[in-house]
Enzyme design. Sequence first.
Site, PDB file in Angstrom:
ATOM      1  CG  HIS A  72      -2.084  -0.907   1.103  1.00  0.00           C
ATOM      2  ND1 HIS A  72      -3.278  -0.707   1.748  1.00  0.00           N
ATOM      3  CD2 HIS A  72      -2.245  -2.023   0.358  1.00  0.00           C
ATOM      4  CE1 HIS A  72      -4.117  -1.680   1.425  1.00  0.00           C
ATOM      5  NE2 HIS A  72      -3.513  -2.497   0.596  1.00  0.00           N
ATOM      6  CE1 TYR A 200      -5.575   3.929   8.594  1.00  0.00           C
ATOM      7  CE2 TYR A 200      -6.196   3.748  10.907  1.00  0.00           C
ATOM      8  CZ  TYR A 200      -5.395   3.369   9.850  1.00  0.00           C
ATOM      9  OH  TYR A 200      -4.396   2.434  10.039  1.00  0.00           O
ATOM     10  N   PRO A 292      -4.873   0.539  18.816  1.00  0.00           N
ATOM     11  CG  PRO A 292      -6.755  -0.671  18.175  1.00  0.00           C
ATOM     12  CD  PRO A 292      -6.110  -0.035  19.355  1.00  0.00           C
ATOM     13  CE1 TYR A 385      -1.476   3.861   9.262  1.00  0.00           C
ATOM     14  CE2 TYR A 385      -0.362   2.949   7.345  1.00  0.00           C
ATOM     15  CZ  TYR A 385      -1.411   2.940   8.236  1.00  0.00           C
ATOM     16  OH  TYR A 385      -2.411   1.992   8.119  1.00  0.00           O
TER      17      TYR A 385
HETATM   18  P1  FAD Z   1       1.249 -11.778  21.824  1.00  0.00           P
HETATM   19  O1  FAD Z   1       0.893 -11.837  20.386  1.00  0.00           O
HETATM   20  O2  FAD Z   1       0.243 -11.389  22.812  1.00  0.00           O
HETATM   21  O3  FAD Z   1       1.912 -13.162  22.212  1.00  0.00           O
HETATM   22  C1  FAD Z   1       2.160 -13.543  23.548  1.00  0.00           C
HETATM   23  C2  FAD Z   1       2.102 -15.049  23.637  1.00  0.00           C
HETATM   24  O4  FAD Z   1       2.456 -15.426  24.960  1.00  0.00           O
HETATM   25  C3  FAD Z   1       0.713 -15.598  23.395  1.00  0.00           C
HETATM   26  O5  FAD Z   1       0.765 -16.656  22.473  1.00  0.00           O
HETATM   27  C4  FAD Z   1       0.244 -16.049  24.774  1.00  0.00           C
HETATM   28  O6  FAD Z   1      -0.648 -17.148  24.703  1.00  0.00           O
HETATM   29  C5  FAD Z   1       1.563 -16.423  25.414  1.00  0.00           C
HETATM   30  N1  FAD Z   1       1.535 -16.360  26.884  1.00  0.00           N
HETATM   31  C6  FAD Z   1       0.932 -15.435  27.675  1.00  0.00           C
HETATM   32  N2  FAD Z   1       1.129 -15.725  28.965  1.00  0.00           N
HETATM   33  C7  FAD Z   1       1.885 -16.832  28.994  1.00  0.00           C
HETATM   34  C8  FAD Z   1       2.407 -17.606  30.055  1.00  0.00           C
HETATM   35  N3  FAD Z   1       2.172 -17.290  31.330  1.00  0.00           N
HETATM   36  N4  FAD Z   1       3.131 -18.704  29.760  1.00  0.00           N
HETATM   37  C9  FAD Z   1       3.365 -19.044  28.456  1.00  0.00           C
HETATM   38  N5  FAD Z   1       2.884 -18.341  27.418  1.00  0.00           N
HETATM   39  C10 FAD Z   1       2.156 -17.247  27.681  1.00  0.00           C
HETATM   40  N6  FAD Z   1      -1.959  -4.444  16.695  1.00  0.00           N
HETATM   41  C11 FAD Z   1      -2.062  -3.755  15.575  1.00  0.00           C
HETATM   42  O7  FAD Z   1      -1.063  -3.171  15.155  1.00  0.00           O
HETATM   43  N7  FAD Z   1      -3.266  -3.714  14.884  1.00  0.00           N
HETATM   44  C12 FAD Z   1      -4.374  -4.384  15.331  1.00  0.00           C
HETATM   45  O8  FAD Z   1      -5.414  -4.350  14.703  1.00  0.00           O
HETATM   46  C13 FAD Z   1      -4.291  -5.104  16.502  1.00  0.00           C
HETATM   47  N8  FAD Z   1      -5.366  -5.771  16.984  1.00  0.00           N
HETATM   48  C14 FAD Z   1      -5.246  -6.436  18.172  1.00  0.00           C
HETATM   49  C15 FAD Z   1      -6.337  -7.110  18.690  1.00  0.00           C
HETATM   50  C16 FAD Z   1      -6.232  -7.791  19.912  1.00  0.00           C
HETATM   51  C17 FAD Z   1      -7.455  -8.475  20.493  1.00  0.00           C
HETATM   52  C18 FAD Z   1      -5.006  -7.790  20.615  1.00  0.00           C
HETATM   53  C19 FAD Z   1      -4.869  -8.498  21.939  1.00  0.00           C
HETATM   54  C20 FAD Z   1      -3.906  -7.137  20.061  1.00  0.00           C
HETATM   55  C21 FAD Z   1      -4.016  -6.453  18.860  1.00  0.00           C
HETATM   56  N9  FAD Z   1      -2.930  -5.792  18.292  1.00  0.00           N
HETATM   57  C22 FAD Z   1      -3.044  -5.117  17.159  1.00  0.00           C
HETATM   58  C23 FAD Z   1      -1.626  -5.798  18.900  1.00  0.00           C
HETATM   59  C24 FAD Z   1      -0.732  -6.863  18.290  1.00  0.00           C
HETATM   60  O9  FAD Z   1      -1.494  -7.976  17.948  1.00  0.00           O
HETATM   61  C25 FAD Z   1       0.321  -7.153  19.323  1.00  0.00           C
HETATM   62  O10 FAD Z   1       1.091  -5.980  19.494  1.00  0.00           O
HETATM   63  C26 FAD Z   1       1.210  -8.348  18.987  1.00  0.00           C
HETATM   64  O11 FAD Z   1       0.462  -9.523  19.039  1.00  0.00           O
HETATM   65  C27 FAD Z   1       2.356  -8.426  20.001  1.00  0.00           C
HETATM   66  O12 FAD Z   1       3.030  -9.625  19.850  1.00  0.00           O
HETATM   67  P2  FAD Z   1       3.679 -10.357  21.099  1.00  0.00           P
HETATM   68  O13 FAD Z   1       4.324 -11.583  20.529  1.00  0.00           O
HETATM   69  O14 FAD Z   1       4.519  -9.398  21.842  1.00  0.00           O
HETATM   70  O15 FAD Z   1       2.485 -10.734  22.055  1.00  0.00           O
HETATM   71  C1  DHB Z   2      -5.672  -2.966  10.938  1.00  0.00           C
HETATM   72  C2  DHB Z   2      -5.629  -2.646  12.256  1.00  0.00           C
HETATM   73  C3  DHB Z   2      -5.255  -1.391  12.633  1.00  0.00           C
HETATM   74  O1  DHB Z   2      -5.184  -1.062  13.917  1.00  0.00           O
HETATM   75  C4  DHB Z   2      -4.937  -0.431  11.716  1.00  0.00           C
HETATM   76  O2  DHB Z   2      -4.590   0.814  12.133  1.00  0.00           O
HETATM   77  C5  DHB Z   2      -4.958  -0.745  10.398  1.00  0.00           C
HETATM   78  C6  DHB Z   2      -5.340  -2.027  10.007  1.00  0.00           C
HETATM   79  C7  DHB Z   2      -6.090  -4.323  10.518  1.00  0.00           C
HETATM   80  O3  DHB Z   2      -6.387  -5.153  11.385  1.00  0.00           O
HETATM   81  O4  DHB Z   2      -6.145  -4.581   9.316  1.00  0.00           O
END
Ligand code: FAD
Ligand code: DHB
Length: 390
Positions: A72, A200, A292, A385
């Site tokens: 994009h 957006y 987000p 961005y």
């Molecule tokens: P996570 O992806 O949270 O991974 C952590 C892992 O650790 C998980 O698999 C969990 O099961 C495991 N874990 C937790 N506790 C324990 C434990 N005690 N023992 C062993 N394992 C454990 N970001 C965006 O940019 N855009 C979005 O649209 C967006 N939507 C989101 C929607 C949701 C519902 C959530 C929760 C987050 C969203 N995010 C979004 C944020 C983005 O997904 C996260 O920043 C990203 O997943 C971070 O990655 P991570 O590996 O640090 O953590």
């Molecule tokens: C998506 C999520 C976001 O928070 C964003 O700013 C743009 C795209 C997505 O899930 O596609």
Amino acid sequence: MRTQVGIIGSGPSGLLLSQLLHLEGIDSVILERRTQDYVLGRIRAGVLEQGMVDMLRKAGVAERLEKEGLVHEGLSICFGDRRQRIDLKKHTGKVVTVYGQTEVTKDLIDAREAAGGTLIYEAENVQIEDLDSDTPALTFLKDGKQQRLTCDFIAGCDGFRGVSRRYIPEDKLKIHERVYPFGWLGILSETRPVSDELIYVNHWRGFALCSMRSPTRSRYYIQCAYDEDLEEWTDDRFWDELRIRLPSAAAESIEMGPSIEKSIAPLRSFIAEPMRHRHLFLAGDAAHIVPPTGAKGLNLAASDIYYLSRALTAYYKDDSRTDHMDSYSRDCLKRIWKAERFSWWMTTMLHKFPDQSSFDRGMQLAELDYLFDSEAAQASLAENYVGLPY
Ligand code: FAD
Ligand code: DHB
């Protein structure tokens, strides 16, 4: 059991770290409390900065991303009857890639498994022991049996609700937090996206976002109350509310269909510092959360892993060199605070705040008006961005 780096969590942070370490000949074990199906079933982020794409390439997991990812060069911001395209390519020379977090996770798991990496799923009650010694350990229950994994270092990649952050002593840990008085209701549907680029929307009924996962799969979000009952949101009600908030041309042309996933996410800004205590390093959502708006959460996880893999590689490959470890928290936080600022700014500009005064609303409108009329403001949005440099 023994490994060099014990990793808690098999989200994008833990998997990417494990894969990058493997390519440097450094051994790691991942402990994950959920099943692999659960981890692969989570629908989360979708927009990757160039820096993250480069990291995935370096990790050798970008083959499918290069084929299926959608490049994009711009996005749109709408408010009232005005729509402004922000030209990312023109302002920065860079682009973003739309490719779901679920796919990133799948590619990383496939790569770890193909290389014979150790990923232990359904590891219950993970705890850190002997953090103050040179041989810290992770203990956990697997299939009812207590296990102990001795490590040189521990990476806390276990997300916001994980355990690792608790092991930084209270008197050393500083938390900075803002909880927003609303959430996002999101759906995924097998429909053609309404636009080739993300839209957006600031609407008086609340924020809306049109995104996608592929040319045949759409991802849409609307702002909702933070305590909204998901059960009350039928697909029809979602589509009706989304269309009210979209510019009329988009509302009229949008393809609707059944949702294949529907969920509510709360909005929060959160930073824990420092991100290191002795042999423990926090990375990704374990240390910080962004709202987000602006798509920074996943990308910040990747930049943390850039700094952490650099620090661990320097230690193992360069005669126990520790300077990158010593600056790890500082290096990460410098970038994190700026991404937090951008996400907070986008959130504040685009959402309806329940307790907004006429002054607050005036500021919001002036912010949007300035953005729409100023190339400099658009360049600033674009620069953030596409992702600030690591
Ligand atoms: P996570 O992806 O949270 O991974 C952590 C892992 O650790 C998980 O698999 C969990 O099961 C495991 N874990 C937790 N506790 C324990 C434990 N005690 N023992 C062993 N394992 C454990 N970001 C965006 O940019 N855009 C979005 O649209 C967006 N939507 C989101 C929607 C949701 C519902 C959530 C929760 C987050 C969203 N995010 C979004 C944020 C983005 O997904 C996260 O920043 C990203 O997943 C971070 O990655 P991570 O590996 O640090 O953590
Ligand atoms: C998506 C999520 C976001 O928070 C964003 O700013 C743009 C795209 C997505 O899930 O596609």
